[in-house]
Scaffold this active site. Structure first.
Site, PDB file in Angstrom:
ATOM      1  N   ASP A 226      32.109  24.054 -63.109  1.00 45.47           N
ATOM      2  CA  ASP A 226      33.068  23.832 -62.045  1.00 45.47           C
ATOM      3  C   ASP A 226      32.522  22.643 -61.249  1.00 45.47           C
ATOM      4  OD1 ASP A 226      35.143  24.456 -60.018  1.00 45.47           O
ATOM      5  OD2 ASP A 226      33.411  25.045 -58.813  1.00 45.47           O
TER       6      ASP A 226
ATOM      7  N   ASP B 191      30.991  28.629 -58.636  1.00 50.39           N
ATOM      8  CA  ASP B 191      30.610  29.047 -57.279  1.00 50.39           C
ATOM      9  C   ASP B 191      31.605  30.000 -56.638  1.00 50.39           C
ATOM     10  OD1 ASP B 191      32.242  27.348 -54.795  1.00 50.39           O
ATOM     11  OD2 ASP B 191      32.599  26.799 -56.879  1.00 50.39           O
TER      12      ASP B 191
ATOM     13  N   ASP C  12      33.719  21.435 -57.515  1.00 49.06           N
ATOM     14  CA  ASP C  12      33.633  21.580 -56.058  1.00 49.06           C
ATOM     15  C   ASP C  12      32.879  22.849 -55.670  1.00 49.06           C
ATOM     16  OD1 ASP C  12      35.424  19.292 -55.371  1.00 49.06           O
ATOM     17  OD2 ASP C  12      36.824  20.475 -56.563  1.00 49.06           O
TER      18      ASP C  12
END
Length: 229
Positions: A12, A171, A14
């Site tokens: 991922d 995240d 961001d």
């Protein structure tokens, strides 16, 4: 062949590779203020962490009663965000080291993100990560964003990898759910440590409850080596 065998790693972007949320927050705050929603707070912004920018615009319309089309809200936010992304995006140092370590072992890598293709390109180019991460999938290119598995499955397809051979680094809870739905293993590094107990994170194969401060490139690499056996 590398010690990691046939493993591929899908990141991922961001909140995982880069701390871009402050830029998204500032872009969102300015767009909402322009449309009559003053005082948008960081706490309110946290509700949208891990949600694609397209879906965020739709949620804003419902939650704030906005009359502007979602596409217009999205375009305004992306325009503001891109200006910030090119010049003010911080890469997590241990994540950069992890990417560089995997690159030295020729491990296939990809980025699968809820951001627009333009935003992903701006961040990767602005941080120099584009030297290592050339396979990129935006949620804009697939039917459904996270928590659907589409972006991860498309990344695996472009890498020529089996989902069972892919490890996702994420995240956010929707991303962990998407990795699980894709049949991939997951290293979860919660951006919002308070959300570490979210049920979606329980599906992760390695959950670092302390978030980025707990993540190290060497420990993550060693875990991958063990999981590749």
């Amino acid at each position: 062949m590398s010690k990691l065998g046939t493993l591929s790693v899908i990141f991922d972007l961001d909140g995982t590779l880069v701390d871009s949320e402050p830029n998204y927050y500032e872009a969102s705050r300015r767009t909402l203020a322009e449309h009559g929603v003053p005082g948008f707070t960081w706490t309110e912004h946290e509700r949208y962490v891990g949600v694609s920018t397209q879906e965020t615009a739709q949620l804003w319309k419902r939650e704030y009663g906005l009359t502007a089309p979602a596409d217009e809200l999205l375009a305004a936010t992306n325009r503001r965000y891109l200006l910030l992304a090119r010049t003010a995006t911080r890469v997590y140092p241990e994540m950069r080291e992890f990417v560089e370590l995997l690159a030295t072992e020729d491990v296939p890598m990809a980025v699968a993100s809820g951001s627009s293709p333009e935003a992903i390109e701006a961040i990767l180019a602005g941080t120099g990560l584009d030297a290592y991460l050339r396979t990129v999938v935006s949620a804009d290119e697939v039917p459904h964003g996270k928590p659907a598995p589409d972006v991860f499955l498309e990344a695996a397809r472009r890498l020529g990898a089996s989902p069972a051979d892919c490890v996702v680094v994420e995240d956010a809870a929707p991303g962990a759910a998407a990795a699980h739905a894709a049949g991939m293993r997951c290293i979860a590094v919660p951006y919002l440590i308070a959300q570490a107990d979210a049920p979606q994170f329980a599906t992760a194969d390695l959950l670092l409850r302390g978030g980025q401060p707990e993540f190290t490139a060497r420990a993550a690499h060693d875990w991958l080596v063990r999981s590749a056996r």
